[in-house]
Scaffold this motif. Sequence first.
Motif, PDB file in Angstrom:
ATOM      1  N   TYR A  81      25.136   1.697 -59.579  1.00  0.00           N
ATOM      2  CA  TYR A  81      25.641   0.392 -59.536  1.00  0.00           C
ATOM      3  C   TYR A  81      27.123   0.651 -59.842  1.00  0.00           C
ATOM      4  O   TYR A  81      27.442   1.119 -61.073  1.00  0.00           O
ATOM      5  N   TRP A 138      21.773   6.539 -53.846  1.00  0.00           N
ATOM      6  CA  TRP A 138      21.129   5.333 -54.327  1.00  0.00           C
ATOM      7  C   TRP A 138      21.297   4.159 -53.105  1.00  0.00           C
ATOM      8  O   TRP A 138      22.379   4.062 -52.739  1.00  0.00           O
ATOM      9  N   ALA A 163      24.105  -4.778 -62.134  1.00  0.00           N
ATOM     10  CA  ALA A 163      23.631  -4.405 -63.625  1.00  0.00           C
ATOM     11  C   ALA A 163      24.266  -5.284 -64.507  1.00  0.00           C
ATOM     12  O   ALA A 163      25.240  -5.473 -64.364  1.00  0.00           O
ATOM     13  N   LYS A 185      21.167  -0.795 -54.399  1.00  0.00           N
ATOM     14  CA  LYS A 185      21.415  -1.325 -55.726  1.00  0.00           C
ATOM     15  C   LYS A 185      22.440  -2.486 -56.001  1.00  0.00           C
ATOM     16  O   LYS A 185      23.411  -2.425 -55.170  1.00  0.00           O
ATOM     17  N   LYS A 186      21.998  -3.595 -56.515  1.00  0.00           N
ATOM     18  CA  LYS A 186      22.858  -4.783 -56.321  1.00  0.00           C
ATOM     19  C   LYS A 186      23.781  -5.007 -57.580  1.00  0.00           C
ATOM     20  O   LYS A 186      25.015  -5.411 -57.735  1.00  0.00           O
ATOM     21  N   ASN A 188      16.568  -3.226 -57.708  1.00  0.00           N
ATOM     22  CA  ASN A 188      17.642  -3.564 -57.105  1.00  0.00           C
ATOM     23  C   ASN A 188      18.561  -3.865 -58.393  1.00  0.00           C
ATOM     24  O   ASN A 188      19.799  -4.117 -57.963  1.00  0.00           O
ATOM     25  N   HIS A 189      18.148  -4.479 -59.174  1.00  0.00           N
ATOM     26  CA  HIS A 189      18.957  -4.796 -60.659  1.00  0.00           C
ATOM     27  C   HIS A 189      18.275  -4.373 -61.720  1.00  0.00           C
ATOM     28  O   HIS A 189      17.023  -4.183 -61.924  1.00  0.00           O
ATOM     29  N   LEU A 190      19.412  -3.991 -62.611  1.00  0.00           N
ATOM     30  CA  LEU A 190      18.978  -3.186 -63.741  1.00  0.00           C
ATOM     31  C   LEU A 190      19.617  -3.972 -65.042  1.00  0.00           C
ATOM     32  O   LEU A 190      20.874  -4.416 -65.001  1.00  0.00           O
ATOM     33  N   GLU A 199      14.362   3.879 -59.945  1.00  0.00           N
ATOM     34  CA  GLU A 199      14.527   4.060 -58.604  1.00  0.00           C
ATOM     35  C   GLU A 199      14.192   3.009 -57.520  1.00  0.00           C
ATOM     36  O   GLU A 199      15.151   2.849 -56.611  1.00  0.00           O
TER      37      GLU A 199
END
Length: 190
Positions: free
Chosen positions: A150, A113, A119, A116-117, A79-81, A76
């Motif tokens: 994302y 969300w 993925a 979020k930037k 910002n990057h996954l 949660e």
Amino acid sequence: MENQEKVLALIGYTRKNGNTQALLEDYLQEFAQDKKVDLVDLNALDFKGCIYCNGCLQGPSCRLRDDFSPIYQKIEEANHLIFASPVYFNGLTWLLKKAIDRMQVYFANPMDWQGKKSAWLLLTAGAKAYPDQFTAGYLEGQITFRTLGYENFTCIGVDDTDSRPYKAGFLRKEAIQINGMNRRKGNQWE
């Protein structure tokens, strides 16, 4: 650095110091230098897969309490996954798939969300290139990343690692097209 962007990397390998780890380390060096990185080795956790108890249908939490429980907050806040996995039988490893299955909480309870930037799905395969080699993993990543906020993601697939192991330094910012599938071809990217 209160406003520092956060990267969460989930790596689903069963063998340390392999091609997937090398690709992930290369990615982090190239793209995450100025971000706070939290690397989660799923193989080091003791957690169950989703048992379909329907607990998350009653509210936005998983009833299972194990080593995966703290990962929800990290998901949660990120910002990057990044998902990193070898390809076994055309798909993600059972470890990463088990972690994705536990994200049923977010399928059952969509969130608004924010922040979020990017993925990334990093895949390595020992087999020589063939059509649809990364398709199953790509689709799994696409569905999961969208659920987690994302809208776009980049998939990097490196095949034929049994013959040509992944070497650090091959991944470069200018070689990677954002929001697409990138595949190693010899000494170049397709």
